[in-house]
Motif scaffolding. Structure first.
Motif, mmCIF file in Angstrom:
data_model
loop_
_atom_site.group_PDB
_atom_site.id
_atom_site.type_symbol
_atom_site.label_atom_id
_atom_site.label_comp_id
_atom_site.label_asym_id
_atom_site.label_seq_id
_atom_site.Cartn_x
_atom_site.Cartn_y
_atom_site.Cartn_z
ATOM 1 N N GLY A 1 -1.388 -6.906 9.822
ATOM 2 C CA GLY A 1 -1.613 -6.735 8.391
ATOM 3 C C GLY A 1 -0.754 -7.667 7.567
ATOM 4 O O GLY A 1 -0.130 -8.589 8.080
ATOM 5 N N ARG A 2 -0.663 -7.385 6.271
ATOM 6 C CA ARG A 2 0.097 -8.235 5.354
ATOM 7 C C ARG A 2 1.590 -7.948 5.435
ATOM 8 O O ARG A 2 2.002 -6.790 5.526
ATOM 9 C CB ARG A 2 -0.368 -8.017 3.912
ATOM 10 N N MET A 3 2.374 -9.008 5.349
ATOM 11 C CA MET A 3 3.818 -8.857 5.339
ATOM 12 C C MET A 3 4.257 -8.339 3.974
ATOM 13 O O MET A 3 3.653 -8.656 2.947
ATOM 14 C CB MET A 3 4.480 -10.201 5.641
ATOM 15 N N SER A 4 5.314 -7.516 3.970
ATOM 16 C CA SER A 4 5.792 -6.928 2.730
ATOM 17 C C SER A 4 7.280 -6.668 2.829
ATOM 18 O O SER A 4 7.833 -6.555 3.920
ATOM 19 C CB SER A 4 5.042 -5.617 2.432
ATOM 20 N N GLU A 5 7.925 -6.539 1.681
ATOM 21 C CA GLU A 5 9.328 -6.149 1.646
ATOM 22 C C GLU A 5 9.468 -4.645 1.442
ATOM 23 O O GLU A 5 10.576 -4.115 1.424
ATOM 24 C CB GLU A 5 10.066 -6.903 0.537
ATOM 25 N N SER A 6 8.335 -3.954 1.300
ATOM 26 C CA SER A 6 8.325 -2.513 1.107
ATOM 27 C C SER A 6 7.928 -1.823 2.413
ATOM 28 O O SER A 6 6.899 -2.152 3.009
ATOM 29 C CB SER A 6 7.336 -2.134 0.000
ATOM 30 N N LEU A 7 8.739 -0.850 2.833
ATOM 31 C CA LEU A 7 8.414 -0.107 4.041
ATOM 32 C C LEU A 7 7.173 0.754 3.820
ATOM 33 O O LEU A 7 6.344 0.898 4.717
ATOM 34 C CB LEU A 7 9.611 0.763 4.455
ATOM 35 N N ILE A 8 7.025 1.299 2.628
ATOM 36 C CA ILE A 8 5.848 2.112 2.331
ATOM 37 C C ILE A 8 4.580 1.274 2.427
ATOM 38 O O ILE A 8 3.588 1.675 3.050
ATOM 39 C CB ILE A 8 5.968 2.750 0.924
ATOM 40 N N ASP A 9 4.587 0.089 1.827
ATOM 41 C CA ASP A 9 3.405 -0.783 1.887
ATOM 42 C C ASP A 9 3.133 -1.250 3.312
ATOM 43 O O ASP A 9 1.972 -1.370 3.718
ATOM 44 C CB ASP A 9 3.605 -1.990 0.968
ATOM 45 N N SER A 10 4.192 -1.511 4.067
ATOM 46 C CA SER A 10 4.014 -1.978 5.448
ATOM 47 C C SER A 10 3.401 -0.893 6.316
ATOM 48 O O SER A 10 2.503 -1.158 7.127
ATOM 49 C CB SER A 10 5.359 -2.412 6.029
ATOM 50 N N ALA A 11 3.864 0.345 6.151
ATOM 51 C CA ALA A 11 3.293 1.448 6.925
ATOM 52 C C ALA A 11 1.838 1.681 6.533
ATOM 53 O O ALA A 11 0.977 1.912 7.399
ATOM 54 C CB ALA A 11 4.115 2.720 6.716
ATOM 55 N N ALA A 12 1.552 1.614 5.237
ATOM 56 C CA ALA A 12 0.169 1.776 4.785
ATOM 57 C C ALA A 12 -0.719 0.657 5.325
ATOM 58 O O ALA A 12 -1.916 0.851 5.563
ATOM 59 C CB ALA A 12 0.112 1.799 3.264
ATOM 60 N N GLY A 13 -0.131 -0.512 5.561
ATOM 61 C CA GLY A 13 -0.885 -1.654 6.082
ATOM 62 C C GLY A 13 -1.339 -1.480 7.515
ATOM 63 O O GLY A 13 -2.142 -2.279 8.006
ATOM 64 N N LEU A 14 -0.863 -0.439 8.215
ATOM 65 C CA LEU A 14 -1.320 -0.183 9.580
ATOM 66 C C LEU A 14 -2.807 0.152 9.611
ATOM 67 O O LEU A 14 -3.489 -0.115 10.601
ATOM 68 C CB LEU A 14 -0.516 0.959 10.202
ATOM 69 N N GLU A 15 -3.317 0.752 8.541
ATOM 70 C CA GLU A 15 -4.748 1.055 8.489
ATOM 71 C C GLU A 15 -5.563 -0.230 8.496
ATOM 72 O O GLU A 15 -6.586 -0.344 9.180
ATOM 73 C CB GLU A 15 -5.054 1.883 7.243
ATOM 74 N N SER A 16 -5.124 -1.218 7.721
ATOM 75 C CA SER A 16 -5.809 -2.515 7.698
ATOM 76 C C SER A 16 -5.686 -3.217 9.045
ATOM 77 O O SER A 16 -6.655 -3.795 9.556
ATOM 78 C CB SER A 16 -5.219 -3.388 6.587
ATOM 79 N N ALA A 17 -4.492 -3.168 9.653
ATOM 80 C CA ALA A 17 -4.284 -3.811 10.953
ATOM 81 C C ALA A 17 -5.144 -3.154 12.025
ATOM 82 O O ALA A 17 -5.656 -3.824 12.928
ATOM 83 C CB ALA A 17 -2.809 -3.743 11.337
ATOM 84 N N THR A 18 -5.321 -1.833 11.933
ATOM 85 C CA THR A 18 -6.198 -1.122 12.870
ATOM 86 C C THR A 18 -7.626 -1.612 12.745
ATOM 87 O O THR A 18 -8.319 -1.840 13.749
ATOM 88 C CB THR A 18 -6.148 0.397 12.598
ATOM 89 N N GLN A 19 -8.076 -1.776 11.516
ATOM 90 C CA GLN A 19 -9.438 -2.243 11.285
ATOM 91 C C GLN A 19 -9.631 -3.658 11.830
ATOM 92 O O GLN A 19 -10.656 -3.954 12.455
ATOM 93 C CB GLN A 19 -9.732 -2.214 9.783
#
Length: 346
Positions: free
Chosen positions: A190-208
């Motif tokens: 998924g997308r790189m981020s400096e936010s842990l919340i955004d990075s964890a939420a990005g797992l859904e996109s990475a799964t897809q």
């Protein structure tokens, strides 16, 4: 001396006789202890190495139990981050730090998906998932990356990967993934981020992304982003959109449904092709091959071992069936989008 797993008893090492005993549970031996028989008492030596083997087995079991609990706790935090709207970044970072994760300036979500088929044994899948998870954590640690992991659907697991300062992201990912047994797996990023919340939420996109990439006929990359799966990825993300569904089904309606009066619906003998394909399925396959070759009839004829006259006759019939010209670029684009949607969502 700890060696590779084997049977019990004596064996010869470098011209000497050694006592040896297996280490691990009865059905999962993972090593053996060796002792030279030159000791004062073989019986005494056997007792020593047997007790040492038991100690090693218990220590490893305790370590794995602790690791399993840690993985479960990390997974619970990740799911809470994804599902909750009440958590703030400071709270999440503090809780992640208590679970051994070191949040940093650059974090990236990553998902590993194990290929599986209808006959895949669930137990084998789970064991491979645990083994890969363990290998990935070890590789990440070796590259000075901190990991916050979560089990996703069966056969998939995700990580928020915290990268050291100053390292190149792609180089680090390539080296890390190269160190795990990646045969039969697909990695989505998924997308790189400096936010842990955004990075964890990005797992859904990475799964897809991992799901989409796993459907590719040829996988040439170690890992995939949405930009790598391109149109196929967009269509997969829109699979529930009724307007996209209506568009695709309208474009391919004449191939998905048998023409009236011809009696060539799937399963109807008069409309079946050799090999059990319906006429519509055969035409759909021809269209897909034609579009995959960029509309190049000569290349298509060579790939299918067809003469040009035979191919032209089949394409002419396909055009009449579709009611559009295959020479028209916009028609080819529309049909290609419709087929990609169909293949992605079937």
């Amino acid at each position: 001396m700890l060696a590779q797993a084997g049977g019990t008893g004596r064996e010869r090492e470098q011209g000497q006789r050694w006592l040896q005993t297996p280490v691990g549970l009865r059905d999962r031996r993972w090593g053996r202890l060796l002792a030279p028989s030159r000791l004062r008492s073989d019986e005494e030596a056997a007792q020593v190495i047997e007790r040492a083997a038991q100690t090693l087995t218990l220590a490893r079991m305790a370590e794995r139990d602790e690791q399993d609990l840690l993985v479960q706790a990390q997974g619970g935090l990740v799911r809470e981050i994804i599902e909750s709207t009440d958590l703030n970044e400071k709270q999440v970072r503090a809780r992640a730090a208590d679970l051994g994760f070191a949040p940093r300036g650059r974090m990236i979500p990553l998902v590993v998906r194990i290929d599986r088929g209808p006959s895949t044994d669930p137990t084998t899948l789970q064991l491979r998932e645990r083994s890969l998870h363990r290998d990935f954590v070890s590789a990440a640690s070796a590259h000075r990356c901190s990991t916050l992991s979560a089990g996703l659907q069966s056969g998939s697991f995700g990580f928020v990967l915290a990268l050291p300062a100053g390292v190149d992201v792609d180089t680090t990912l390539q080296r890390l993934i190269a160190e795990i047994p990646a045969d039969g797996t697909t990695v989505g990023v998924g997308r790189m981020s400096e936010s842990l919340i955004d990075s964890a939420a990005g797992l859904e996109s990475a799964t897809q992304v991992a799901e989409i990439a796993s459907t590719l006929e040829l996988r040439e990359r170690q890992y995939y982003r949405f930009s790598d799966v391109r149109l196929r990825g967009l269509l997969s993300s829109l699979h529930d959109d009724p307007s996209v569904r209506a568009f695709a089904e309208a474009e391919l309606a004449s191939l998905l449904e048998a023409p009236s009066g011809r009696g060539d619906r799937p399963g109807n003998q008069s409309g079946s092709q050799p090999g059990g394909q319906s006429d519509g399925e055969e035409m759909l396959g021809l269209l897909e091959q034609f579009l995959a070759h960029g509309g190049n009839k000569s290349a298509l004829a060579r790939s299918g071992f067809l003469s040009r006259p035979a191919l032209y006759a089949r394409l002419d019939r396909l055009q009449r069936r579709l009611g559009v010209s295959l020479e028209d670029a916009e028609s080819r684009t529309a049909l290609h989008v419709a087929i990609l949607w169909l293949r992605t969502n079937r």
